[in-house]
Design a protein around this motif. Structure first.
Motif, PDB file in Angstrom:
ATOM      1  N   THR A 350       0.834  -1.201   0.000  1.00  0.00           N
ATOM      2  CA  THR A 350       0.000   0.000   0.000  1.00  0.00           C
ATOM      3  C   THR A 350       0.870   1.253   0.000  1.00  0.00           C
ATOM      4  O   THR A 350       2.022   1.239   0.446  1.00  0.00           O
ATOM      5  N   ASN A 351       0.304   2.340  -0.493  1.00  0.00           N
ATOM      6  CA  ASN A 351       0.980   3.626  -0.448  1.00  0.00           C
ATOM      7  C   ASN A 351       0.892   4.281   0.919  1.00  0.00           C
ATOM      8  O   ASN A 351       1.302   5.430   1.087  1.00  0.00           O
ATOM      9  N   GLY A 352       0.386   3.550   1.902  1.00  0.00           N
ATOM     10  CA  GLY A 352       0.435   3.996   3.285  1.00  0.00           C
ATOM     11  C   GLY A 352       1.706   3.559   3.984  1.00  0.00           C
ATOM     12  O   GLY A 352       1.788   3.633   5.211  1.00  0.00           O
ATOM     13  N   ASN A 353       2.688   3.079   3.217  1.00  0.00           N
ATOM     14  CA  ASN A 353       3.983   2.607   3.742  1.00  0.00           C
ATOM     15  C   ASN A 353       3.821   1.392   4.659  1.00  0.00           C
ATOM     16  O   ASN A 353       4.492   1.273   5.696  1.00  0.00           O
ATOM     17  N   TYR A 354       2.940   0.489   4.285  1.00  0.00           N
ATOM     18  CA  TYR A 354       2.806  -0.795   4.981  1.00  0.00           C
ATOM     19  C   TYR A 354       2.231  -1.817   4.011  1.00  0.00           C
ATOM     20  O   TYR A 354       1.675  -1.464   2.958  1.00  0.00           O
ATOM     21  N   ILE A 355       2.388  -3.087   4.358  1.00  0.00           N
ATOM     22  CA  ILE A 355       1.822  -4.193   3.587  1.00  0.00           C
ATOM     23  C   ILE A 355       0.663  -4.770   4.387  1.00  0.00           C
ATOM     24  O   ILE A 355       0.817  -5.107   5.568  1.00  0.00           O
ATOM     25  N   ALA A 356      -0.506  -4.885   3.751  1.00  0.00           N
ATOM     26  CA  ALA A 356      -1.704  -5.404   4.404  1.00  0.00           C
ATOM     27  C   ALA A 356      -1.887  -6.878   4.067  1.00  0.00           C
ATOM     28  O   ALA A 356      -1.537  -7.332   2.970  1.00  0.00           O
ATOM     29  N   LEU A 357      -2.450  -7.630   5.008  1.00  0.00           N
ATOM     30  CA  LEU A 357      -2.673  -9.066   4.863  1.00  0.00           C
ATOM     31  C   LEU A 357      -4.169  -9.339   4.706  1.00  0.00           C
ATOM     32  O   LEU A 357      -4.991  -8.781   5.444  1.00  0.00           O
ATOM     33  N   PHE A 358      -4.516 -10.249   3.755  1.00  0.00           N
ATOM     34  CA  PHE A 358      -5.910 -10.560   3.463  1.00  0.00           C
ATOM     35  C   PHE A 358      -6.103 -12.067   3.379  1.00  0.00           C
ATOM     36  O   PHE A 358      -5.186 -12.812   3.002  1.00  0.00           O
ATOM     37  N   SER A 359      -7.310 -12.497   3.671  1.00  0.00           N
ATOM     38  CA  SER A 359      -7.690 -13.888   3.462  1.00  0.00           C
ATOM     39  C   SER A 359      -7.871 -14.140   1.968  1.00  0.00           C
ATOM     40  O   SER A 359      -8.417 -13.296   1.251  1.00  0.00           O
ATOM     41  N   ALA A 360      -7.411 -15.303   1.498  1.00  0.00           N
ATOM     42  CA  ALA A 360      -7.527 -15.665   0.087  1.00  0.00           C
ATOM     43  C   ALA A 360      -8.706 -16.583  -0.173  1.00  0.00           C
ATOM     44  O   ALA A 360      -8.801 -17.195  -1.237  1.00  0.00           O
ATOM     45  N   GLN A 361      -9.621 -16.684   0.784  1.00  0.00           N
ATOM     46  CA  GLN A 361     -10.836 -17.469   0.626  1.00  0.00           C
ATOM     47  C   GLN A 361     -12.052 -16.571   0.817  1.00  0.00           C
ATOM     48  O   GLN A 361     -12.001 -15.567   1.530  1.00  0.00           O
ATOM     49  N   ARG A 362     -13.148 -16.944   0.172  1.00  0.00           N
ATOM     50  CA  ARG A 362     -14.372 -16.163   0.298  1.00  0.00           C
ATOM     51  C   ARG A 362     -14.939 -16.306   1.712  1.00  0.00           C
ATOM     52  O   ARG A 362     -14.967 -17.425   2.241  1.00  0.00           O
ATOM     53  N   PRO A 363     -15.400 -15.245   2.323  1.00  0.00           N
ATOM     54  CA  PRO A 363     -15.314 -13.849   1.888  1.00  0.00           C
ATOM     55  C   PRO A 363     -13.911 -13.296   2.160  1.00  0.00           C
ATOM     56  O   PRO A 363     -13.279 -13.627   3.166  1.00  0.00           O
ATOM     57  N   TYR A 364     -13.444 -12.459   1.287  1.00  0.00           N
ATOM     58  CA  TYR A 364     -12.088 -11.932   1.393  1.00  0.00           C
ATOM     59  C   TYR A 364     -12.059 -10.788   2.404  1.00  0.00           C
ATOM     60  O   TYR A 364     -12.678  -9.750   2.201  1.00  0.00           O
ATOM     61  N   ARG A 365     -11.344 -11.016   3.510  1.00  0.00           N
ATOM     62  CA  ARG A 365     -11.308 -10.045   4.587  1.00  0.00           C
ATOM     63  C   ARG A 365      -9.875  -9.634   4.888  1.00  0.00           C
ATOM     64  O   ARG A 365      -8.940 -10.437   4.775  1.00  0.00           O
ATOM     65  N   MET A 366      -9.741  -8.391   5.334  1.00  0.00           N
ATOM     66  CA  MET A 366      -8.430  -7.869   5.734  1.00  0.00           C
ATOM     67  C   MET A 366      -8.157  -8.229   7.185  1.00  0.00           C
ATOM     68  O   MET A 366      -9.047  -8.161   8.042  1.00  0.00           O
ATOM     69  N   ASN A 367      -6.913  -8.630   7.466  1.00  0.00           N
ATOM     70  CA  ASN A 367      -6.478  -8.897   8.830  1.00  0.00           C
ATOM     71  C   ASN A 367      -6.029  -7.576   9.449  1.00  0.00           C
ATOM     72  O   ASN A 367      -4.952  -7.065   9.152  1.00  0.00           O
ATOM     73  N   LYS A 368      -6.841  -7.010  10.327  1.00  0.00           N
ATOM     74  CA  LYS A 368      -6.555  -5.701  10.900  1.00  0.00           C
ATOM     75  C   LYS A 368      -5.547  -5.768  12.042  1.00  0.00           C
ATOM     76  O   LYS A 368      -5.076  -4.721  12.508  1.00  0.00           O
ATOM     77  N   ARG A 369      -5.198  -6.940  12.483  1.00  0.00           N
ATOM     78  CA  ARG A 369      -4.262  -7.083  13.591  1.00  0.00           C
ATOM     79  C   ARG A 369      -2.813  -7.219  13.128  1.00  0.00           C
ATOM     80  O   ARG A 369      -1.904  -7.160  13.961  1.00  0.00           O
ATOM     81  N   LYS A 370      -2.637  -7.430  11.853  1.00  0.00           N
ATOM     82  CA  LYS A 370      -1.273  -7.703  11.375  1.00  0.00           C
ATOM     83  C   LYS A 370      -0.999  -6.857  10.135  1.00  0.00           C
ATOM     84  O   LYS A 370      -1.741  -6.895   9.154  1.00  0.00           O
ATOM     85  N   ARG A 371       0.096  -6.113  10.179  1.00  0.00           N
ATOM     86  CA  ARG A 371       0.580  -5.377   9.021  1.00  0.00           C
ATOM     87  C   ARG A 371       2.101  -5.304   9.089  1.00  0.00           C
ATOM     88  O   ARG A 371       2.688  -5.409  10.177  1.00  0.00           O
ATOM     89  N   TYR A 372       2.730  -5.118   7.944  1.00  0.00           N
ATOM     90  CA  TYR A 372       4.197  -5.148   7.834  1.00  0.00           C
ATOM     91  C   TYR A 372       4.673  -3.728   7.536  1.00  0.00           C
ATOM     92  O   TYR A 372       4.464  -3.205   6.434  1.00  0.00           O
ATOM     93  N   GLU A 373       5.318  -3.108   8.532  1.00  0.00           N
ATOM     94  CA  GLU A 373       5.713  -1.711   8.444  1.00  0.00           C
ATOM     95  C   GLU A 373       7.215  -1.547   8.625  1.00  0.00           C
ATOM     96  O   GLU A 373       7.874  -2.397   9.225  1.00  0.00           O
ATOM     97  N   GLY A 374       7.741  -0.439   8.117  1.00  0.00           N
ATOM     98  CA  GLY A 374       9.158  -0.126   8.273  1.00  0.00           C
ATOM     99  C   GLY A 374       9.803   0.361   6.987  1.00  0.00           C
ATOM    100  O   GLY A 374      10.841   1.007   7.022  1.00  0.00           O
ATOM    101  N   HIS A 375       9.210   0.057   5.846  1.00  0.00           N
ATOM    102  CA  HIS A 375       9.717   0.500   4.557  1.00  0.00           C
ATOM    103  C   HIS A 375       8.888   1.682   4.057  1.00  0.00           C
ATOM    104  O   HIS A 375       7.889   2.054   4.674  1.00  0.00           O
TER     105      HIS A 375
END
Length: 449
Positions: A350-375
């Motif tokens: 993302t252009n928010g300077n983090y990587i977001a994690l999502f489920s790859a099964q229906r329904p596709y949901r974002m994991n709000k507890r985990k993100r990859y930041e630092g870059h």
């Protein structure tokens, strides 16, 4: 022979060196600083010859002396070693200094000049790792090769997916070229694989490793045979192409997106569009097939207040219907996507300077507890990728660094100072442990181990 700065005296020297022996060179053409030894060269005329013959032989001797003086005055250049003139602006921008093991300045070979055994012999650098049980991924530590590969930004690099040919590294650049390198070995250029007339935004290997697919701002997608260098298909779209993705189950079908609200599915056998996917967007940034190829996700450039339902869209490949458009609700675009190799998750840069994690099964949901930041992303199309065992997530950064994250904990575990300009792509080698390739906005490719 360097021809950058040629004075009148140097021009005369070059011309005289090409004169055949026995040709008369008038004394008035000699430079004023010519060595005095030529005029004092000893010579005795044979008895009985006429004065005209003596004059001719004097001229011949003068030519020989002139040539010898040239040889002493100018450095010897081997036959065929004439180098082309390089403008000062390019010389100043080439090959930044690095404190690494090897630096390469590569040149494009002449048309048709390539390794004839490109896809018939296994590279010695890859051979020891073939047939081994895949172990835990190791992180690279040092740069082994620096290759000034392109004259424009390199948008992505990708290793050949076929293990025995995984020494081949593909690169796509804004300088309108797509190239294949011996990335795991010598680092030399093996093939130029496109004939685009505009910047190449994306390129990828076909599943079998024999062909390369490239998409360009000239509104075409080209399929090229790596072995022969011949173009297999030239598919003309109605928009500038920015992203490509082969179907994981059907190697003859690929998706093509770009500056258009539509994503097209092409069949390379018939060179025709077989499906179309319509969305109310202006540009598709990336395409990622999910496991099995039944669904795929597209990333768009929609960032307005009422466009949260169009940033990430999941599609049914067969029916062309939208499966989900309520995946990502934050107001950032996502320039790249990556699928976890073993678990049912995918990530979005993302252009928010983090990587977001999502489920790859229906329904596709974002994991709000985990993100990859630092870059940092800062508007660049920075790519991200999982390691083959899924333990690590790697990404480039607009600051030129490479960041390695632990997938489970999302903790930053390692940072490499890779480039002086924005590092836009990082890719793990599929066979060799602790080997990776990076590219940047200046046209440089680095190989790490």
């Amino acid at each position: 022979m360097d021809v950058k700065a040629v004075s009148h005296g140097d021009a005369f020297c070059s011309a005289s060196a090409l004169q055949p022996r026995g040709t008369e060179i008038p004394h008035r053409d000699l430079p004023p600083d010519w060595p005095q030894e030529i005029s004092s060269t000893p010579w005795a005329a044979p008895v009985g010859l006429k004065s005209s013959t003596q004059g001719l032989q004097s001229s011949a001797l003068l030519s020989r002396g002139l040539g010898d003086a040239i040889a002493r005055k100018r450095p010897q250049v081997a036959v065929g070693a004439v180098k082309p003139y390089v403008p000062k602006r390019q010389r100043m921008g080439q090959m930044p200094e690095h404190d690494t093991e090897t630096a390469l300045q590569t040149e494009i070979p002449a048309a048709g000049a390539t390794d004839s055994k490109l896809l018939t012999e296994v590279s010695d650098s890859v051979r020891p790792y073939l047939g081994r049980k895949t172990g835990r991924t190791e992180l690279p530590r040092h740069a082994r090769l620096h290759i000034q590969a392109h004259q424009g930004p390199v948008n992505n690099v990708q290793w050949c997916p076929v293990p025995q040919f995984s020494h081949l590294l593909l690169s796509a650049s804004m300088d309108k070229t797509v190239k294949v390198w011996d990335g795991a070995g010598s680092g030399r250029l093996l093939r130029r694989c496109s004939s685009h007339t505009e910047a190449v935004r994306d390129a990828c290997w076909a599943p079998g490793g024999r062909h390369v697919l490239s998409g360009s701002f000239d509104s075409t997608a080209q399929l090229t045979d790596v072995e022969t260098g011949q173009q297999v298909a030239n598919l003309r779209s109605q928009f500038k192409v920015t992203c490509l993705a082969f179907h994981p189950r059907d190697p003859n079908v690929f998706l093509c997106g770009g500056f258009s609200p539509e994503v097209k599915a092409w069949d390379v056998r018939s060179c025709k569009v077989v499906r179309g996917y319509q969305a109310g967007v202006q540009q598709t940034l990336d395409i990622q097939f999910l496991a099995g190829g039944q669904d795929f996700v597209t990333s768009t450039d929609s960032v307005s207040r009422d466009s949260a339902d169009r940033t990430l869209i999941a599609w049914d490949f067969q029916t062309t219907a939208k499966v989900s458009n309520q995946i990502y609700h934050e107001r950032y675009t996502c320039p790249s996507l990556a699928l976890h190799p073993q678990e049912d998750f995918f990530v979005a840069q993302t252009n928010g300077n983090y990587i977001a994690l999502f489920s790859a099964q229906r329904p596709y949901r974002m994991n709000k507890r985990k993100r990859y930041e630092g870059h940092k992303v800062e508007g660049y199309a920075v790519g991200c990728e999982f390691s083959s065992d899924g333990l690590f997530l790697v990404t480039g950064s607009s600051s030129g660094t490479v960041h390695f994250y632990n997938y489970q904990s999302s903790r930053l575990i390692k940072t490499l100072s890779a480039h002086k300009q924005a590092c836009v792509c990082v890719t793990f080698h599929p066979v060799m442990p602790a080997v990776a390739a990076t590219c940047d906005w200046s046209g440089e490719i680095n190989i790490w181990h």
